[in-house]
Write a protein that holds these residues in place. Structure first.
Motif, PDB file in Angstrom:
ATOM      1  N   LYS A  39     -37.954 -22.942  26.414  1.00  0.00           N
ATOM      2  CA  LYS A  39     -36.482 -22.385  26.680  1.00  0.00           C
ATOM      3  C   LYS A  39     -35.533 -20.792  26.393  1.00  0.00           C
ATOM      4  O   LYS A  39     -36.493 -20.452  25.969  1.00  0.00           O
ATOM      5  CB  LYS A  39     -35.036 -23.641  25.653  1.00  0.00           C
ATOM      6  N   ASP A  91     -31.074 -22.451  27.537  1.00  0.00           N
ATOM      7  CA  ASP A  91     -29.375 -23.345  26.853  1.00  0.00           C
ATOM      8  C   ASP A  91     -27.807 -21.883  27.024  1.00  0.00           C
ATOM      9  O   ASP A  91     -28.768 -20.907  26.897  1.00  0.00           O
ATOM     10  CB  ASP A  91     -29.900 -22.847  25.174  1.00  0.00           C
ATOM     11  N   HIS A 114     -25.535 -22.181  24.972  1.00  0.00           N
ATOM     12  CA  HIS A 114     -25.154 -22.164  23.707  1.00  0.00           C
ATOM     13  C   HIS A 114     -23.513 -22.529  23.580  1.00  0.00           C
ATOM     14  O   HIS A 114     -22.286 -22.052  22.900  1.00  0.00           O
ATOM     15  CB  HIS A 114     -24.949 -20.724  23.031  1.00  0.00           C
ATOM     16  N   GLU A 137     -28.247 -26.741  28.991  1.00  0.00           N
ATOM     17  CA  GLU A 137     -28.417 -27.765  27.639  1.00  0.00           C
ATOM     18  C   GLU A 137     -26.744 -26.723  27.274  1.00  0.00           C
ATOM     19  O   GLU A 137     -26.875 -26.035  27.712  1.00  0.00           O
ATOM     20  CB  GLU A 137     -29.374 -26.771  26.706  1.00  0.00           C
ATOM     21  N   GLU A 138     -26.242 -27.453  26.611  1.00  0.00           N
ATOM     22  CA  GLU A 138     -24.979 -27.005  26.452  1.00  0.00           C
ATOM     23  C   GLU A 138     -23.551 -26.599  27.871  1.00  0.00           C
ATOM     24  O   GLU A 138     -23.612 -25.227  27.033  1.00  0.00           O
ATOM     25  CB  GLU A 138     -24.382 -26.552  24.826  1.00  0.00           C
ATOM     26  N   GLU A 152     -26.696 -30.917  19.917  1.00  0.00           N
ATOM     27  CA  GLU A 152     -27.033 -30.372  18.020  1.00  0.00           C
ATOM     28  C   GLU A 152     -26.167 -29.665  16.881  1.00  0.00           C
ATOM     29  O   GLU A 152     -26.012 -29.830  16.245  1.00  0.00           O
ATOM     30  CB  GLU A 152     -27.231 -28.829  18.224  1.00  0.00           C
ATOM     31  N   HIS A 179     -32.989 -31.559  18.187  1.00  0.00           N
ATOM     32  CA  HIS A 179     -32.701 -29.642  18.083  1.00  0.00           C
ATOM     33  C   HIS A 179     -33.525 -29.632  17.012  1.00  0.00           C
ATOM     34  O   HIS A 179     -32.462 -29.968  15.942  1.00  0.00           O
ATOM     35  CB  HIS A 179     -31.219 -29.560  18.008  1.00  0.00           C
TER      36      HIS A 179
HETATM   37 MG   LIG Z   1     -29.269 -25.041  22.403  1.00  0.00          MG
END
Ligand SMILES: [Mg+2]
Length: 392
Positions: free
Chosen positions: A160, A199, A201, A225-226, A251, A301
């Motif tokens: 990742k 990711d 975040h 991700e996110e 997460e 996570h």
């Molecule tokens: Mg993350």
């Protein structure tokens, strides 16, 4: 059998303070290990565990669900905030460790037995603060390619990265082209047989998240991700409906109800509960059952300490929808000194073979932990180019 004490051991591990939770019993030599690491909230979690101890001292540690219900529902406030959710999780993990030790079996045997032969691990290339090198696009792309190759050389078949830069709620083409260049460089470096994840975040606004998701769709990410805040699930669902790339999130969610809402919106293809935050192994098992009903994958996570990893691994051996586990292997050089682990990691392919020791199969070396006492995490502040507050 009674719980006699609940201790917290804080271990400063560079980026975060690991909070190990030790639940002691009146049986000589019988205790359980949990983890309740919550960055920048260490003192709050340690205090929350002290508060919860009032409910648990003198109770039978084998009544795990009963104790979980007490921790979540008693004292008026429900335990669905990050600090209390993490405190509950740490204690719950330790109770399952005790349960396995009492019966002399690994925890996955308590949950129906092994559903797979091994668990695949992925690592995180990092990327950190993108704006530090935001204007040096070619160098960043080269750096990501280099790190990607290094991960593959270390045996990983999946990794990742944070190849999406921090942006204002709306920006033009530049950050999108930056992300494209970085992911393209990683794909060129490792080929199609390695799985790449990105990711965000949860930093992008929903519209920027959609623009990034669209731009990166051709690179066949394993998951994205996110892409936006989990508070805007309808927008996350829109992103998922707009691209074929699997969207992952979860997460920051605490409790079964939060995952119900995410799944109900069809917002993700992969849920990422953190076993040290979501309510522990007890709640993760309920969340995984819900995910089964939606045929959604699970990839926990797990960037924290070694008890979190042991819990995530044990859980994976008993959870059908589980696809891969996040792993940390380079955070501190002495990581392996503070813990003995029951499972074995094969470097070739970075897969984990089952633990055959009772409980979580781990023991914490308390003398080693004491060498790394609490240190306040570095205060992190992030601002956009115009001085307004951003998401860390
Ligand atoms: Mg993350």
């Amino acid at each position: 059998m009674k719980i006699t004490a609940i201790e917290t051991l804080v271990c400063h591990a560079r980026m975060r303070n690991w909070i190990f939770v030790k639940v002691l019993t009146d049986q000589p030599g019988l205790w359980g290990w949990g983890e309740a690491t919550l960055e920048w909230h260490t003192k709050g979690v340690v205090g929350a565990i002290q508060d919860l101890s009032q409910l648990l001292i003198g109770e039978d540690p084998r009544r795990i669900e009963y104790l979980w219900q007490m921790m979540y529902r008693q004292h008026f406030w429900h335990g669905n905030g990050a600090v209390r959710g993490t405190a509950i999780s740490g204690i719950d993990i330790a109770l399952w460790d005790i349960a396995g030790k009492i019966l002399g079996v690994p925890c996955h045997r308590l949950w129906g037995g092994r559903v797979r032969d091994y668990i695949r691990l992925y690592c995180h290339l990092g990327g950190g603060r993108m704006e530090d090198f935001y204007d040096t696009k070619p160098a960043d792309a080269d750096r990501f390619a280099e790190l990607a190759q290094q991960a593959v050389e270390e045996g990983f078949t999946a990794f990742k990265s944070m190849a999406v830069p921090e942006t204002l709620p709306l920006e033009g083409l530049r950050p999108v082209k930056y992300a494209e260049a970085c992911v393209s460089a990683m794909r060129d470096a490792v080929g199609d047989h390695i799985d790449i994840m990105v990711d965000c975040h949860a930093r992008p606004s929903p519209r920027m998240g959609l623009l990034f998701a669209k731009a990166l769709e051709p690179f066949g990410l394993y998951f994205f991700e996110e892409p936006c805040w989990p508070e805007v699930l309808d927008d996350m669902a829109l992103i998922q409906q707009s691209v074929k790339t699997p969207i992952a999130s979860g997460e920051r969610l605490i409790g079964l109800h939060a995952f119900r809402d995410m799944l109900d919106k069809r917002a993700v293809s992969v849920i990422q509960p953190d076993i040290t935050h979501c309510g522990g192994l007890s709640e993760a098992r309920k969340i995984s059952s819900l995910a089964e009903a939606y045929r959604v994958s699970m990839a926990p996570h797990n960037p924290q300490g070694p008890v979190s990893t042991a819990a995530s691994i044990e859980f994976g051996f008993a959870t059908p929808s589980y696809i891969i586990c996040e792993s940390v292997h380079k955070d501190v050089e002495w990581r392996q000194d503070v813990v003995s682990e029951g499972f074995e990691v094969q470097k070739e392919g970075r897969i984990v073979l089952p633990n055959n020791k009772p409980g979580l199969g781990i023991e914490i070396n308390e003398a080693e932990v004491k060498k790394h006492p609490f240190q306040q995490e570095i205060v992190q502040r992030t601002f956009y180019q115009d001085g307004s507050v951003g998401d860390w």
